[in-house]
Design an enzyme around this catalytic site. Sequence first.
Site, short mmCIF file in Angstrom:
data_model
loop_
_atom_site.label_atom_id
_atom_site.label_comp_id
_atom_site.label_asym_id
_atom_site.label_seq_id
_atom_site.Cartn_x
_atom_site.Cartn_y
_atom_site.Cartn_z
N CYS A 2 0.92 -1.20 -0.07
CA CYS A 2 -0.14 -0.01 0.04
C CYS A 2 0.74 1.38 0.10
CB CYS A 2 -0.80 -0.01 1.34
SG CYS A 2 -1.72 -1.48 1.41
N ARG A 27 1.19 2.22 -5.92
CA ARG A 27 1.55 1.12 -5.01
C ARG A 27 0.25 0.37 -4.53
NH1 ARG A 27 6.34 2.39 -2.35
NH2 ARG A 27 5.92 1.19 -0.80
N TRP A 74 -3.51 -1.82 -1.34
CA TRP A 74 -3.31 -3.10 -2.20
C TRP A 74 -3.61 -4.11 -1.26
CZ3 TRP A 74 -2.90 -4.64 -6.79
CH2 TRP A 74 -2.43 -5.75 -7.13
N ASN A 100 1.16 -0.14 6.27
CA ASN A 100 1.78 -0.69 4.83
C ASN A 100 2.48 -1.87 5.35
OD1 ASN A 100 2.74 -1.55 2.45
ND2 ASN A 100 4.36 -0.18 2.47
N GLY A 101 2.07 -3.06 4.87
CA GLY A 101 2.74 -4.39 5.09
C GLY A 101 1.92 -5.47 5.61
N GLU A 489 12.58 -9.75 -21.72
CA GLU A 489 11.95 -8.64 -21.22
C GLU A 489 11.08 -8.06 -21.84
OE1 GLU A 489 11.52 -5.06 -18.79
OE2 GLU A 489 12.01 -7.03 -18.45
N LYS A 493 7.18 -7.07 -21.04
CA LYS A 493 6.58 -5.65 -21.01
C LYS A 493 5.28 -5.74 -21.73
CE LYS A 493 8.34 -3.55 -18.45
NZ LYS A 493 9.20 -4.44 -17.97
N GLU A 496 2.52 -7.57 -19.41
CA GLU A 496 2.28 -7.03 -18.14
C GLU A 496 1.19 -5.58 -18.24
OE1 GLU A 496 5.19 -5.26 -15.29
OE2 GLU A 496 6.36 -5.26 -17.00
N HIS A 512 12.27 -27.25 -31.60
CA HIS A 512 12.08 -28.35 -30.85
C HIS A 512 10.64 -28.52 -30.08
CE1 HIS A 512 16.38 -29.31 -31.25
NE2 HIS A 512 16.64 -27.89 -31.11
N LYS A 609 3.67 -1.80 -8.07
CA LYS A 609 5.15 -1.41 -8.67
C LYS A 609 6.18 -2.31 -7.81
CE LYS A 609 8.43 0.86 -10.53
NZ LYS A 609 8.33 0.56 -12.07
#
Length: 614
Positions: A2, A27, A74, A100-101, A489, A493, A496, A512, A609
């Site tokens: 959060c 967040r 979150w 937050n946690g 990568e 991108k 997501e 293969h 994030k």
Amino acid sequence: MCGIVGYIGCKPAKPILLDGLLKLEYRGYDSAGISTLEKDGISVIKNKGRVNSLNEIDEINRLEGHIGIAHTRWATHGKPSTKNSHPHLDNSKTFSVVHNGIIENYNDLKKFLISKGYTFLSETDTEVIPNLIHYYYNKLDCKKGEKFLKAVKKACDDLVGSYALEIISIDYPDRIIVTRKDSPLVIGTSTCENYISSDIPAILSYTKKFYLLNNNEYVEIFENKVNFYDKNLKNLKKETKSINWNATSADKDGFDDYMLKEIYEQPKSISETIGSRLKSSDSLVNFDDINFSKKYLSSLQKITIVACGTAMHAGLIGKTLIENLCNIPVEVDIASEFRYRNPIINDKTLAIFITQSGETADTIAALKLAKSKGSKTLAISNVVGSSITREADITIYTHAGPEIAVASTKAYTAQVTLISLLSIYFAEILDSANYELIKELKEDILNLPNKIKKVLDNTEIIKQLANTVYKEKDMFFLGRGLDYSVSLEGSLKLKEISYIHSEAYAAGELKHGSIALIENGITVIAIITNPLLVEKSISNIQEVITRGAKTMIITNQKLDKKNYDYILEIPDINPLLSPILSVIPLQLFAYYITKAKGLDVDKPRNLAKSVTVE
Ligand code: AGP
């Protein structure tokens, strides 16, 4: 994960809190809430949904208090809902808390408090905290002035897990108490007002002077002073740190989205990351914060690089660079796998941890594991004072500035640039690489900002292709060697932010099995930047073309254009550094497809994030 923010000062808190929450929405954004100290007690306004939905609640217009705390959520414990959103009060409405946690032992604490007559309104882990504070507050027999702080300390002694807390109380209308353990929290200070936040950018437009908090420190924040205490409530002296990021760096600078802004910031973030570490191609690479001897580096049996997501992809490039230049074997691990595979590491292993946010739980835990096995630990992070920088033996920073968009872009190229410099630094100490090669790499690194500008000036073809294929359901990325690592990568991108299913394959591996997925009209993006692998790569791409694939080639090699649907040329560069250039068209491809689909580029669904939970 959060975002929390707080304010105490000479101005009404509400507008500052709402502004801070908006900047912290990356967040977590499934519910939000604000709590201020008003003449008639503690007010709480909270709601399921984005921060702006708070403005639809009438009561918010009567908030005038100069002290307040706020939260954007979150969800981890208890689904997104108004009653599960923060702040949470104790039963007597004496204390209000934002958190937050994750409190891992909240069920036991809840049972204990229920046995003491407390009741609970939400399904959250957090609601045990204000009630636990109240429980101790009523038990404590000490001077009133100390009671609030001591009650918070007692409550935190019972908590297992991670937390950044902001607490206000009607009995103490002149202060906010905050503390943290394994969750980020910073304090911004200026004349007659103080700010609290989960990260620096959210309050950067108010002050550049920050106090950084260590785990288990407690702080009493007043309008005109800030008192610090260690884990035993002994007074602590702290200096402020000046953060020279300008506030606009937290705003969009005229770009539609943070992601596009951050893609176009890469020439700057790369030159800032190079900074004084490399002055010219004749000078040695220098790291102020590292002092490795030839004896230590020669004694290494291996280097292990551990990270998550995009940071792990940067680690893959690091493996090839270090192995090629330093002749030291390198393993690359996904942090969540590394933690439970009982890795063979010891004091002859250097363990490198890459993390933009410095708060990713799996990466931090992996570091603690490596340390417990005797490895020296080196963290590469982009956030000064973040949790991993406190755990690692050594930290070197990418200087990419705040990265707000969930999809990491400039942090990736900054991480690859930094690990390139680190590989050369090791090679120069070990004298393990060819002098001419090292010189060429240093010249190429110093020219990166200009080369990136050239890539960014040539993006039309990317937009065209994106607007042609954005309705497709599946796409493929191909490459050999480092081009394969970059294609991983590129595929991440795209997945997501556009929610299109895509796979990246080592081009030689396709036949293969996975080539069975190639059918008429499917889009295949291939990267070819290594002259030694051009022929091999071309024949692999031919295999998909013959099965009807539409192809886009990103290359700096001389290819016969008519064989492919799209070719995007990038500047020449040593193949060991090509990922820093070839990834940029892939970042833009994902961006423009997502825009064409009308999706939220900066806040993709189901993502946050940095992932501060396991
Ligand atoms: C990348 O775009 C994602 N945001 C994600 O994969 C990210 O790279 C990963 O969570 C690691 O984050 P960190 O670098 O902050 O540790």
